[in-house]
Design a protein around this motif. Structure first.
Motif, PDB file in Angstrom:
ATOM      1  N   GLU A   9      20.286  67.553  14.263  1.00 12.84           N
ATOM      2  CA  GLU A   9      20.310  69.334  14.622  1.00 12.84           C
ATOM      3  C   GLU A   9      19.154  69.881  14.947  1.00 12.84           C
ATOM      4  N   ARG A  10      17.544  69.616  14.175  1.00 12.27           N
ATOM      5  CA  ARG A  10      16.967  70.204  14.460  1.00 12.27           C
ATOM      6  C   ARG A  10      16.186  70.094  15.687  1.00 12.27           C
ATOM      7  N   ARG A  11      16.757  68.807  16.444  1.00 10.80           N
ATOM      8  CA  ARG A  11      16.178  68.185  18.038  1.00 10.80           C
ATOM      9  C   ARG A  11      17.232  69.654  18.737  1.00 10.80           C
ATOM     10  N   GLU A  12      18.674  69.974  18.519  1.00  9.04           N
ATOM     11  CA  GLU A  12      19.837  70.328  19.084  1.00  9.04           C
ATOM     12  C   GLU A  12      18.634  71.871  18.959  1.00  9.04           C
ATOM     13  N   PHE A  13      18.587  72.242  18.152  1.00  7.68           N
ATOM     14  CA  PHE A  13      18.112  73.468  18.159  1.00  7.68           C
ATOM     15  C   PHE A  13      16.971  73.802  19.079  1.00  7.68           C
ATOM     16  N   LEU A  14      15.999  72.843  19.091  1.00 12.39           N
ATOM     17  CA  LEU A  14      14.869  73.361  19.935  1.00 12.39           C
ATOM     18  C   LEU A  14      15.554  73.490  21.792  1.00 12.39           C
ATOM     19  N   LYS A  15      16.568  71.927  22.183  1.00 13.17           N
ATOM     20  CA  LYS A  15      17.578  71.411  23.382  1.00 13.17           C
ATOM     21  C   LYS A  15      17.821  72.757  23.551  1.00 13.17           C
ATOM     22  N   ARG A  16      18.521  73.596  22.920  1.00 16.47           N
ATOM     23  CA  ARG A  16      18.991  75.058  22.823  1.00 16.47           C
ATOM     24  C   ARG A  16      17.733  76.512  23.228  1.00 16.47           C
ATOM     25  N   LYS A  17      16.811  76.042  22.930  1.00 15.73           N
ATOM     26  CA  LYS A  17      15.398  77.579  22.322  1.00 15.73           C
ATOM     27  C   LYS A  17      14.278  77.035  24.573  1.00 15.73           C
ATOM     28  N   ILE A  18      14.482  75.532  24.789  1.00 16.54           N
ATOM     29  CA  ILE A  18      13.797  75.548  25.938  1.00 16.54           C
ATOM     30  C   ILE A  18      14.977  74.686  26.795  1.00 16.54           C
ATOM     31  N   SER A  19      14.555  75.521  28.314  1.00  9.66           N
ATOM     32  CA  SER A  19      15.329  75.136  29.273  1.00  9.66           C
ATOM     33  C   SER A  19      15.265  73.873  29.839  1.00  9.66           C
ATOM     34  N   SER A  20      14.234  73.474  30.139  1.00 10.86           N
ATOM     35  CA  SER A  20      13.595  72.308  30.639  1.00 10.86           C
ATOM     36  C   SER A  20      12.559  71.627  30.990  1.00 10.86           C
ATOM     37  N   GLY A  21      11.883  70.158  31.640  1.00 10.93           N
ATOM     38  CA  GLY A  21      10.983  69.465  31.474  1.00 10.93           C
ATOM     39  C   GLY A  21      10.691  68.531  29.669  1.00 10.93           C
ATOM     40  N   LEU A  22       9.573  68.207  29.621  1.00 15.65           N
ATOM     41  CA  LEU A  22       9.496  66.941  28.664  1.00 15.65           C
ATOM     42  C   LEU A  22       9.215  68.007  27.569  1.00 15.65           C
ATOM     43  N   LEU A  23       9.283  67.622  26.358  1.00  7.42           N
ATOM     44  CA  LEU A  23       8.765  68.277  24.885  1.00  7.42           C
ATOM     45  C   LEU A  23       7.933  67.460  24.113  1.00  7.42           C
ATOM     46  N   LEU A  24       7.072  67.083  24.084  1.00  9.81           N
ATOM     47  CA  LEU A  24       5.862  65.618  23.845  1.00  9.81           C
ATOM     48  C   LEU A  24       5.788  65.642  22.035  1.00  9.81           C
ATOM     49  N   PHE A  25       6.103  64.943  21.482  1.00  5.16           N
ATOM     50  CA  PHE A  25       5.675  65.422  20.087  1.00  5.16           C
ATOM     51  C   PHE A  25       4.645  64.058  19.722  1.00  5.16           C
ATOM     52  N   MET A  26       2.889  64.181  19.535  1.00  7.15           N
ATOM     53  CA  MET A  26       2.534  63.511  18.423  1.00  7.15           C
ATOM     54  C   MET A  26       2.384  62.903  17.368  1.00  7.15           C
ATOM     55  N   GLY A  27       2.366  62.030  17.330  1.00  6.52           N
ATOM     56  CA  GLY A  27       2.726  61.590  15.801  1.00  6.52           C
ATOM     57  C   GLY A  27       0.992  61.671  16.013  1.00  6.52           C
ATOM     58  N   ASN A  28       0.724  61.183  13.826  1.00  8.76           N
ATOM     59  CA  ASN A  28      -0.521  61.265  13.660  1.00  8.76           C
ATOM     60  C   ASN A  28      -1.225  59.414  13.621  1.00  8.76           C
ATOM     61  N   ARG A  29      -2.293  58.927  14.280  1.00  9.48           N
ATOM     62  CA  ARG A  29      -2.080  57.523  13.785  1.00  9.48           C
ATOM     63  C   ARG A  29      -3.360  57.615  12.439  1.00  9.48           C
TER      64      ARG A  29
END
Ligand code: GLY
Ligand code: MN
Length: 464
Positions: A9-29
């Motif tokens: 559900e959290r990811r769905e919110f972002l999909k509704r807010k931003i229309s196109s492209g890739l959202l990149l999430f960088m985890g920590n090493r």
């Protein structure tokens, strides 16, 4: 970890807010302390935790808005890794647990990014703060290092801040757990501190409680007889009679939600009269500011209310004089309160500070002040239901600041420098709670942590 639905559900919110492209999430090493295999205790990036749940190194993720899919990327352990660290769940099962559409290897992620660049697709990323993630962006997206800050995606950043600022019930329960572990740390300190003990001995006991709670310290602890220094990380002093101990420390839970609590206690079993007088002003500011919190009230106005209460209290003690409102407006109070009243708290102790304090705490039309003291206020905008804030008024006597302003004859119409001399070795008092904004007011999170003079002194009587 929360249920997979929460992350979906959290990811769905972002999909509704931003229309196109890739959202990149960088985890920590992992981050080396002194050589590669001797690392700091691992801490995952909070935004990665929020959308993909896993507190494990070497994971990245993408939401592909054009393909409408979420993908978790990482490499499965080799036999060498298993020999060193033990077997780990495969990336595929990590992905299933948080409900992503697909998983892939890090090589596949690199191919996706390379292809996306050649196709001219937009790759949205958040402000990076770890050097290895900055280098990753530089290498994978061909962005010169110095240009990375300007290439951060404002749309992505704003959407994340908008969502993470409002805590759900399951997040509030975690924050409450964090406060309760932090409470045990403070109660232990109140029952244990005594003359002759070192600051680090007491802090060690408190840190042990944080770790025994299943998580860690939420930030490096502050436990000091020099509470006038806002972020004092020196812990080598020995407690002496007549001193105050300012303890600002809290735990984060196994799910990385944070507590940030401050209490100030006497080394002796009771406060002196002078200490009680200052303590009462700070406590009054805490209680009145907390009572005034509700949706649509600006946190800036609460900061100014705290300033006013302190000026009035300090006037009664003869340390300040003159027009109260002017002393606040001109910033004379910052001699005793050179920091902000509080900040948002959540998965980060200063929640989302990596995403930019302007976006988190301010808004267009409400710009950050440049005035000494007020410029350090991290949250100024209107409170809303679901915000969780720290409220942390304090009164500090900083000898270097007293000397500097006195030498400049600064604010002599408001500050009695003669009277102030007898306070130059007083130290500082801060009292801090973590507070949820509800639809009509507030709720202080966690069980009550001893806070009044009587409550603190009652616990101090139990010291051996
Ligand atoms: N607890 C430390 C801080 O708020 O900066
Ligand atoms: Mn704080």
């Amino acid at each position: 970890m929360f249920d997979r639905k929460t992350y979906q559900e959290r990811r769905e919110f972002l999909k509704r807010k931003i229309s196109s492209g890739l959202l990149l999430f960088m985890g920590n090493r992992e981050s080396p302390r002194n050589y590669k295999d001797n690392t700091y205790r691992y801490r995952q990036d909070s935004t990665f935790l929020y959308y993909f749940g896993w507190s494990k190194p070497n994971l990245l993720a993408v939401i592909d808005l054009d393909e409408d899919q979420s993908v978790l990327y990482g490499d499965d352990f080799t036999i060498d890794d298993i020999v060193w660290m033990g077997a780990q769940p495969a990336v595929k099962s990590l992905g299933e647990r948080v409900g992503v559409d697909k998983t892939g290897s890090l090589a596949e992620l690199k191919n996706l990014l390379t292809k996306a660049i050649t196709q001219g697709r937009q790759i949205h990323f958040l402000p990076p703060y770890r050097p290895e993630n900055i280098i990753f962006l530089h290498q994978q997206l061909n962005i010169p290092l110095q240009e990375i800050p300007q290439r951060v995606s404002p749309t992505f950043t704003k959407a994340v801040v908008q969502q993470r600022s409002f805590k759900s019930n399951e997040e509030i329960a975690e924050l409450e757990k964090a406060v309760n572990i932090s409470r045990s740390m403070h109660v232990a300190a109140m029952k244990t501190a005594k003359v002759g003990m070192k600051e680090y001995e007491l802090l060690g006991i408190c840190e042990g409680i944080a770790i025994a709670g299943g998580g860690d310290m939420a930030y490096p602890g502050i436990l000091t007889v020099n509470g006038q220094t806002l972020h004092n990380h020196y812990h080598g002093n020995t407690f002496r009679p007549g001193q105050l101990i300012l303890g600002d420390y809290g735990a984060e839970t196994s799910m990385n939600y944070c507590g940030d609590i401050t209490r100030t206690i006497p080394v002796d079993k009771t406060f002196t009269t002078k200490q009680k007088e200052i303590y009462s002003i700070v406590l009054d500011a805490l209680e009145r500011c907390t009572a005034a919190m509700k949706p649509d009230v600006k946190f800036l106005d609460l900061h100014l209310l705290a300033a006013k209460i302190k000026v009035q209290g300090l006037q009664e003690l003869g340390l300040m004089h003159g027009d109260v409102d002017e002393a606040v407006a001109q910033g004379a109070y910052a001699m005793f309160f050179p920091c902000g009243l509080g900040h948002q708290i959540g998965l980060d102790v200063h929640d989302m500070e990596d995403l930019g304090e302007q976006i988190v705490g301010y808004r267009p039309g409400l710009e950050r002040s440049r005035q000494f003291g007020l410029k350090s206020l991290r949250m100024a905008k209107e409170l809303k239901e679901g915000h969780v804030m720290t409220v942390e008024p304090g009164i500090y006597f900083i000898p270097e600041l007293i000397d500097l302003w006195r030498s400049e004859n600064k604010f002599t119409e408001f500050i009695d420098y003669g009277k102030l001399e007898s306070y130059r070795n007083f130290g500082g008092i801060r009292i801090e709670d973590n507070v949820l904004v509800t639809n009509s007011g507030t709720r202080i999170l966690g069980e009550r942590i001893p806070k009044t003079i009587e409550e603190v002194e009652t616990l101090r009587q139990r010291v051996a």
